[in-house]
Scaffold this motif. Structure first.
Motif, short mmCIF file in Angstrom:
data_model
loop_
_atom_site.label_atom_id
_atom_site.label_comp_id
_atom_site.label_asym_id
_atom_site.label_seq_id
_atom_site.Cartn_x
_atom_site.Cartn_y
_atom_site.Cartn_z
N MET A 1 -84.35 -21.06 -17.09
CA MET A 1 -83.11 -20.85 -17.91
C MET A 1 -81.98 -21.05 -17.01
N ALA A 2 -81.05 -21.89 -17.18
CA ALA A 2 -80.09 -22.29 -16.43
C ALA A 2 -78.92 -20.93 -16.30
N LEU A 3 -78.38 -20.62 -15.18
CA LEU A 3 -77.34 -19.55 -15.35
C LEU A 3 -76.00 -20.25 -15.57
N THR A 4 -75.10 -19.51 -16.26
CA THR A 4 -73.89 -20.24 -16.66
C THR A 4 -73.08 -19.24 -15.76
N GLN A 5 -71.94 -19.99 -15.17
CA GLN A 5 -70.81 -19.37 -14.32
C GLN A 5 -69.86 -18.73 -15.57
N ASN A 6 -69.21 -17.55 -15.27
CA ASN A 6 -68.02 -16.96 -16.10
C ASN A 6 -66.95 -17.94 -16.01
N LEU A 7 -66.42 -18.49 -16.93
CA LEU A 7 -65.04 -19.10 -16.77
C LEU A 7 -64.04 -18.22 -17.29
N ILE A 8 -62.86 -18.19 -16.49
CA ILE A 8 -61.95 -17.07 -16.54
C ILE A 8 -60.80 -17.51 -16.43
N LEU A 9 -59.86 -17.49 -17.47
CA LEU A 9 -58.34 -17.93 -17.32
C LEU A 9 -57.67 -16.70 -17.03
N LEU A 10 -56.92 -16.69 -15.89
CA LEU A 10 -55.95 -15.53 -15.69
C LEU A 10 -54.55 -15.61 -16.22
N ASP A 11 -53.96 -14.71 -17.04
CA ASP A 11 -52.63 -14.48 -17.39
C ASP A 11 -51.88 -14.37 -16.49
N THR A 12 -50.42 -14.84 -16.30
CA THR A 12 -49.38 -14.44 -15.04
C THR A 12 -49.48 -13.22 -14.82
N ASN A 13 -49.53 -12.05 -15.57
CA ASN A 13 -49.42 -10.76 -15.33
C ASN A 13 -50.69 -10.38 -14.28
N VAL A 14 -51.89 -10.91 -14.66
CA VAL A 14 -52.85 -10.60 -13.73
C VAL A 14 -52.76 -11.05 -12.59
N VAL A 15 -52.32 -12.26 -12.43
CA VAL A 15 -52.11 -13.02 -11.11
C VAL A 15 -51.18 -12.05 -10.20
N LEU A 16 -50.10 -11.61 -10.72
CA LEU A 16 -49.29 -10.95 -10.09
C LEU A 16 -49.85 -9.67 -9.53
N TYR A 17 -50.59 -8.73 -10.54
CA TYR A 17 -51.41 -7.75 -10.00
C TYR A 17 -52.39 -7.92 -8.91
N PHE A 18 -52.91 -8.87 -9.02
CA PHE A 18 -53.85 -9.27 -7.97
C PHE A 18 -53.18 -9.48 -6.62
N LEU A 19 -52.14 -10.36 -6.75
CA LEU A 19 -51.53 -10.54 -5.39
C LEU A 19 -50.81 -9.48 -4.93
N GLY A 20 -50.42 -8.60 -5.62
CA GLY A 20 -49.66 -7.43 -5.52
C GLY A 20 -50.84 -6.50 -4.96
N GLY A 21 -51.91 -6.68 -5.04
CA GLY A 21 -52.90 -5.46 -4.78
C GLY A 21 -52.99 -4.35 -5.66
N ARG A 22 -52.67 -4.75 -6.87
CA ARG A 22 -52.33 -3.45 -7.57
C ARG A 22 -53.52 -3.47 -8.73
N LEU A 23 -54.67 -4.24 -8.55
CA LEU A 23 -55.76 -4.31 -9.47
C LEU A 23 -56.87 -2.84 -8.91
N THR A 24 -57.28 -2.34 -9.95
CA THR A 24 -58.05 -0.99 -9.56
C THR A 24 -59.52 -1.50 -9.04
N ASN A 25 -60.06 -2.60 -9.77
CA ASN A 25 -61.25 -3.01 -9.54
C ASN A 25 -61.07 -4.67 -9.07
N PRO A 26 -62.03 -5.05 -8.31
CA PRO A 26 -62.24 -6.41 -7.95
C PRO A 26 -62.21 -7.40 -9.11
N LEU A 27 -61.70 -8.37 -9.20
CA LEU A 27 -62.11 -9.50 -10.38
C LEU A 27 -63.68 -9.68 -9.98
N PRO A 28 -64.22 -10.13 -11.38
CA PRO A 28 -65.73 -10.58 -11.22
C PRO A 28 -65.84 -11.74 -10.73
N SER A 29 -67.06 -12.24 -10.27
CA SER A 29 -67.21 -13.62 -9.72
C SER A 29 -67.23 -14.66 -11.06
N GLY A 30 -66.74 -15.65 -10.79
CA GLY A 30 -66.82 -16.86 -11.90
C GLY A 30 -65.69 -18.01 -11.57
#
Length: 124
Positions: A1-30
């Motif tokens: 069985m092949a593993l599929t990788q999570n495909l994730i599109l980040l909206d602008t607001n999430v990128v800003l939260y990520f870059l600003g260190g505002r995410l409570t939890n890390p982004l999942p692998s993908g």
């Protein structure tokens, strides 16, 4: 069985939260993407400092920026008509559907679209 990788599109607001260190939890692998619309939004803030621009450009260099293809345009037209979304939001939603990706967004209108899987992030 092949593993599929999570495909994730980040909206602008999430990128800003990520870059600003505002995410409570890390982004999942993908495999991460942003729409060319988010790239333009991120780099066009009038008060953007040169350090912030370097940070944003470094981030964008590590992920895939999805250009505006004709299939995405057609999907965006449908989303805009059906849900009366702002044009930029319709393009981002269409990009997620085109990629068959989960959209990470804190935009309530986008999070409620039934055609695409979405995920809201917790911020501090």
């Amino acid at each position: 069985m092949a593993l599929t990788q999570n495909l994730i599109l980040l909206d602008t607001n999430v990128v800003l939260y990520f870059l600003g260190g505002r995410l409570t939890n890390p982004l999942p692998s993908g495999q991460y993407f942003v729409s060319v619309i988010s790239e333009i939004e991120l780099l066009s803030y009038p008060s953007l400092s040169s350090d912030e621009e370097v940070q944003i450009r470094g981030f964008l260099a590590k992920i895939t920026v999805v250009e505006l293809e004709s299939s995405i345009k057609d999907l965006a037209i449908t989303f805009r008509k059906q849900y009366r979304l702002r044009l930029l939001d319709a393009i981002i939603a269409a990009t997620a559907q085109f990629l068959n990706a989960r959209l990470f967004t804190n935009d309530v209108r986008l999070a409620n679209l039934s055609e695409i899987p979405t995920h809201s992030v917790q911020i501090r």
